[in-house]
Write a protein that holds these residues in place. Structure first.
Motif, PDB file in Angstrom:
ATOM      1  N   ALA A  54       1.160  12.194  -5.994  1.00 42.68           N
ATOM      2  CA  ALA A  54       0.083  11.581  -6.774  1.00 42.68           C
ATOM      3  C   ALA A  54       0.491  10.223  -7.341  1.00 42.68           C
ATOM      4  O   ALA A  54      -0.356   9.340  -7.524  1.00 42.68           O
ATOM      5  N   ILE A  55       1.773  10.038  -7.624  1.00 43.43           N
ATOM      6  CA  ILE A  55       2.250   8.760  -8.162  1.00 43.43           C
ATOM      7  C   ILE A  55       2.616   7.797  -7.039  1.00 43.43           C
ATOM      8  O   ILE A  55       2.263   6.609  -7.072  1.00 43.43           O
ATOM      9  N   GLY A  56       3.349   8.290  -6.043  1.00 42.61           N
ATOM     10  CA  GLY A  56       3.891   7.414  -5.013  1.00 42.61           C
ATOM     11  C   GLY A  56       2.853   6.866  -4.043  1.00 42.61           C
ATOM     12  O   GLY A  56       2.970   5.717  -3.594  1.00 42.61           O
ATOM     13  N   VAL A  57       1.833   7.663  -3.707  1.00 42.03           N
ATOM     14  CA  VAL A  57       0.847   7.204  -2.715  1.00 42.03           C
ATOM     15  C   VAL A  57       0.023   6.024  -3.235  1.00 42.03           C
ATOM     16  O   VAL A  57      -0.138   5.023  -2.513  1.00 42.03           O
ATOM     17  N   PRO A  58      -0.516   6.055  -4.456  1.00 48.04           N
ATOM     18  CA  PRO A  58      -1.223   4.849  -4.940  1.00 48.04           C
ATOM     19  C   PRO A  58      -0.310   3.630  -5.041  1.00 48.04           C
ATOM     20  O   PRO A  58      -0.728   2.515  -4.674  1.00 48.04           O
ATOM     21  N   LEU A  59       0.923   3.824  -5.521  1.00 52.87           N
ATOM     22  CA  LEU A  59       1.840   2.692  -5.623  1.00 52.87           C
ATOM     23  C   LEU A  59       2.193   2.151  -4.243  1.00 52.87           C
ATOM     24  O   LEU A  59       2.221   0.925  -4.027  1.00 52.87           O
ATOM     25  N   GLY A  60       2.455   3.045  -3.294  1.00 50.82           N
ATOM     26  CA  GLY A  60       2.783   2.608  -1.942  1.00 50.82           C
ATOM     27  C   GLY A  60       1.607   1.933  -1.251  1.00 50.82           C
ATOM     28  O   GLY A  60       1.791   0.968  -0.497  1.00 50.82           O
ATOM     29  N   THR A  61       0.390   2.432  -1.512  1.00 45.94           N
ATOM     30  CA  THR A  61      -0.796   1.809  -0.927  1.00 45.94           C
ATOM     31  C   THR A  61      -0.986   0.394  -1.459  1.00 45.94           C
ATOM     32  O   THR A  61      -1.286  -0.547  -0.700  1.00 45.94           O
ATOM     33  N   ALA A  62      -0.809   0.226  -2.764  1.00 38.60           N
ATOM     34  CA  ALA A  62      -0.920  -1.109  -3.348  1.00 38.60           C
ATOM     35  C   ALA A  62       0.152  -2.043  -2.784  1.00 38.60           C
ATOM     36  O   ALA A  62      -0.117  -3.219  -2.486  1.00 38.60           O
ATOM     37  N   ALA A  63       1.368  -1.524  -2.621  1.00 37.59           N
ATOM     38  CA  ALA A  63       2.440  -2.346  -2.062  1.00 37.59           C
ATOM     39  C   ALA A  63       2.141  -2.733  -0.620  1.00 37.59           C
ATOM     40  O   ALA A  63       2.389  -3.879  -0.208  1.00 37.59           O
ATOM     41  N   ALA A  64       1.597  -1.799   0.166  1.00 40.19           N
ATOM     42  CA  ALA A  64       1.268  -2.097   1.555  1.00 40.19           C
ATOM     43  C   ALA A  64       0.179  -3.165   1.637  1.00 40.19           C
ATOM     44  O   ALA A  64       0.233  -4.076   2.481  1.00 40.19           O
ATOM     45  N   LEU A  65      -0.819  -3.073   0.771  1.00 41.35           N
ATOM     46  CA  LEU A  65      -1.869  -4.093   0.747  1.00 41.35           C
ATOM     47  C   LEU A  65      -1.293  -5.460   0.398  1.00 41.35           C
ATOM     48  O   LEU A  65      -1.671  -6.481   0.991  1.00 41.35           O
TER      49      LEU A  65
END
Length: 277
Positions: free
Chosen positions: A85-96
């Motif tokens: 729940a924490i890592g996926v939003p952060l990783g998605t923002a980083a990928a964008l």
């Protein structure tokens, strides 16, 4: 032109048979350990020998009766869900940011974010353990063997998986719909929420699945961070192995294989994972 001239020659047929044999051998190498573990979980004898003396379910009942396994399962589930729940939003923002922005040094930043996937897990776990000890001295608070500390450690696994999969999804994304929405007056946040995010859904769902599995099954990273009263399922299995060698662990491993298989089948039913991975 005759039909005989169109049929494949002996060399072509031999090449196809060789290719088929190579594919079968590759699948056999991949699935042989899984089949062995599942079969071993039903062996009747405590010391595994082949052929088995009989078949039984008692190792599954023994695994169910082990309280350490139940506590470890709940702890692993909590950690994996929270880290995902924490890592996926952060990783998605980083990928964008890596794909869409023009920030200098994006290549170096991408390498930094993906580095945990290249570092051996036992090395990362040892380094994280030493960092945790230092952080406890600096902050004068307990971090090791706490739920928050374990979640923070596992976020380091979920972010690289998310960056890798969402970046791959962004690379094949057609921006025509986004540009059309922007030209029609949609605000950037509206474009992201109504256009970009739905198109990224397969990559995000795949990232969540792989992040959850990688966190739930992790041993090396959590091995040095757990403590009395708070241990994960892989660590509990390793502790059981120190004193017993019966097929109970094979039964637990089979249950985990079944759980992961169900998760992947359900996920693939709604999001085709083959398009992402």
């Amino acid at each position: 032109m005759s039909v005989a001239s169109l049929s494949p020659g002996p060399s072509a047929r031999l090449g196809r048979l060789a290719f088929l044999a190579a594919v079968v051998l590759a699948y056999a190498i991949v699935f042989a350990p899984i089949v062995t573990v599942i079969a071993t979980s039903f062996f009747d004898q405590e010391i595994v020998t082949f052929p088995p003396e009989g078949l039984t379910w008692r190792w599954y009942l023994n695994a169910w009766a082990q309280r350490d396994f139940a506590r470890g399962f709940l702890t692993s589930l909590q950690i994996a869900l929270a880290a995902t729940a924490i890592g996926v939003p952060l990783g998605t923002a980083a990928a964008l940011a890596l794909v869409r922005s023009t920030v200098p040094g994006r290549g170096l930043l991408g390498t930094f974010l993906l580095a945990p996937l290249a570092v051996p897990a036992i090395v990362a776990g040892s380094a994280l353990y030493m960092f945790t000890l230092r952080a406890e001295d600096w902050l004068d608070m307990d971090i090791k063997a706490t739920l928050g500390g374990l979640v923070a450690a596992n976020v380091l696994i979920t972010i690289p998986w998310t960056v890798r999969l969402v970046t791959a999804s962004l690379a094949g994304l057609d921006r025509a719909a986004e540009e059309a929405a922007a030209n029609l007056g949609a605000r950037p946040f509206t474009v992201f929420r109504r256009i970009t995010l739905p198109m990224l859904r397969p990559g995000i769902v795949a990232a969540a699945l792989f992040s959850f599995v990688a966190s739930f099954e992790n041993l090396e990273l959590n091995l040095l961070l757990v403590g009395p009263g708070r241990t994960t399922l892989p660590v509990a299995m390793l502790s059981y192995l120190e004193f017993r060698m019966d097929p109970t662990l094979a039964a637990v491993a089979t249950a985990q294989i079944l759980m992961v298989t169900i998760l992947m089948l359900v996920t693939d039913r709604f999001v085709k994972l083959s398009r992402i991975v």
